[in-house]
Design a protein around this motif. Sequence first.
Motif, PDB file in Angstrom:
ATOM      1  N   CYS A   5       0.848  -1.186   0.000  1.00 18.16           N
ATOM      2  CA  CYS A   5       0.000   0.000   0.000  1.00 18.16           C
ATOM      3  C   CYS A   5       0.889   1.242   0.000  1.00 18.16           C
ATOM      4  O   CYS A   5       1.726   1.396   0.889  1.00 18.16           O
ATOM      5  CB  CYS A   5      -0.896  -0.018   1.242  1.00 18.16           C
ATOM      6  SG  CYS A   5      -1.843   1.503   1.432  1.00 18.16           S
ATOM      7  N   VAL A   7       0.099   4.116   0.749  1.00 17.93           N
ATOM      8  CA  VAL A   7      -0.311   5.045   1.792  1.00 17.93           C
ATOM      9  C   VAL A   7       0.307   4.658   3.139  1.00 17.93           C
ATOM     10  O   VAL A   7       0.903   5.481   3.825  1.00 17.93           O
ATOM     11  CB  VAL A   7      -1.849   5.103   1.918  1.00 17.93           C
ATOM     12  CG1 VAL A   7      -2.270   6.006   3.069  1.00 17.93           C
ATOM     13  CG2 VAL A   7      -2.455   5.588   0.613  1.00 17.93           C
ATOM     14  N   CYS A   8       0.172   3.384   3.508  1.00 17.46           N
ATOM     15  CA  CYS A   8       0.619   2.970   4.842  1.00 17.46           C
ATOM     16  C   CYS A   8       1.763   1.961   4.836  1.00 17.46           C
ATOM     17  O   CYS A   8       2.346   1.680   5.867  1.00 17.46           O
ATOM     18  CB  CYS A   8      -0.551   2.398   5.639  1.00 17.46           C
ATOM     19  SG  CYS A   8      -1.142   0.810   5.015  1.00 17.46           S
ATOM     20  N   CYS A  29      -7.551  -0.844   1.415  1.00 18.37           N
ATOM     21  CA  CYS A  29      -6.451  -1.379   2.212  1.00 18.37           C
ATOM     22  C   CYS A  29      -6.980  -1.836   3.570  1.00 18.37           C
ATOM     23  O   CYS A  29      -7.652  -1.080   4.266  1.00 18.37           O
ATOM     24  CB  CYS A  29      -5.372  -0.315   2.382  1.00 18.37           C
ATOM     25  SG  CYS A  29      -4.017  -0.860   3.418  1.00 18.37           S
ATOM     26  N   CYS A  31      -5.412  -2.271   6.152  1.00 17.06           N
ATOM     27  CA  CYS A  31      -4.710  -1.601   7.249  1.00 17.06           C
ATOM     28  C   CYS A  31      -5.195  -0.164   7.432  1.00 17.06           C
ATOM     29  O   CYS A  31      -5.773   0.167   8.452  1.00 17.06           O
ATOM     30  CB  CYS A  31      -3.216  -1.657   6.995  1.00 17.06           C
ATOM     31  SG  CYS A  31      -2.252  -0.968   8.347  1.00 17.06           S
ATOM     32  N   CYS A  32      -4.970   0.679   6.429  1.00 18.00           N
ATOM     33  CA  CYS A  32      -5.299   2.099   6.615  1.00 18.00           C
ATOM     34  C   CYS A  32      -6.679   2.471   6.089  1.00 18.00           C
ATOM     35  O   CYS A  32      -7.183   3.555   6.373  1.00 18.00           O
ATOM     36  CB  CYS A  32      -4.235   2.975   5.958  1.00 18.00           C
ATOM     37  SG  CYS A  32      -4.220   2.885   4.151  1.00 18.00           S
TER      38      CYS A  32
HETATM   39 ZN   LIG Z   1      -2.791   1.132   3.494  1.00 15.30          ZN
END
Ligand SMILES: [Zn+2]
Length: 89
Positions: A5, A7-8, A29, A31-32
């Motif tokens: 990802c 982003v994270c 995602c 996660c984020c």
């Molecule tokens: Zn993410």
Amino acid sequence: MAHVCPVCGYDGLQETAYDKDGNPSYEICACCGFEFGFDDESEGASHKEYRQKWLEDGANWFSHDRKPDSWNLQEQLRRIGAVWPPESN
Ligand SMILES: [Zn+2]
């Protein structure tokens, strides 16, 4: 093959976030919680802005049941070269 990802830094995406033509996967995602093709294109959030907000909110997992027991935020951020908290000088 792992898809990271942008982003994270989570490396468990099912598909690459953006293909070679730049088309988003519309995957969220785990996660984020960033949705490629939505949060960026429809909501106008940059990866950096979204990441900052996610971190400030406590870096909570979008899909709690996918969070590994040995999860390490710093290791994950290092994968995308992000630093948290921001270094002050
Ligand atoms: Zn993410």
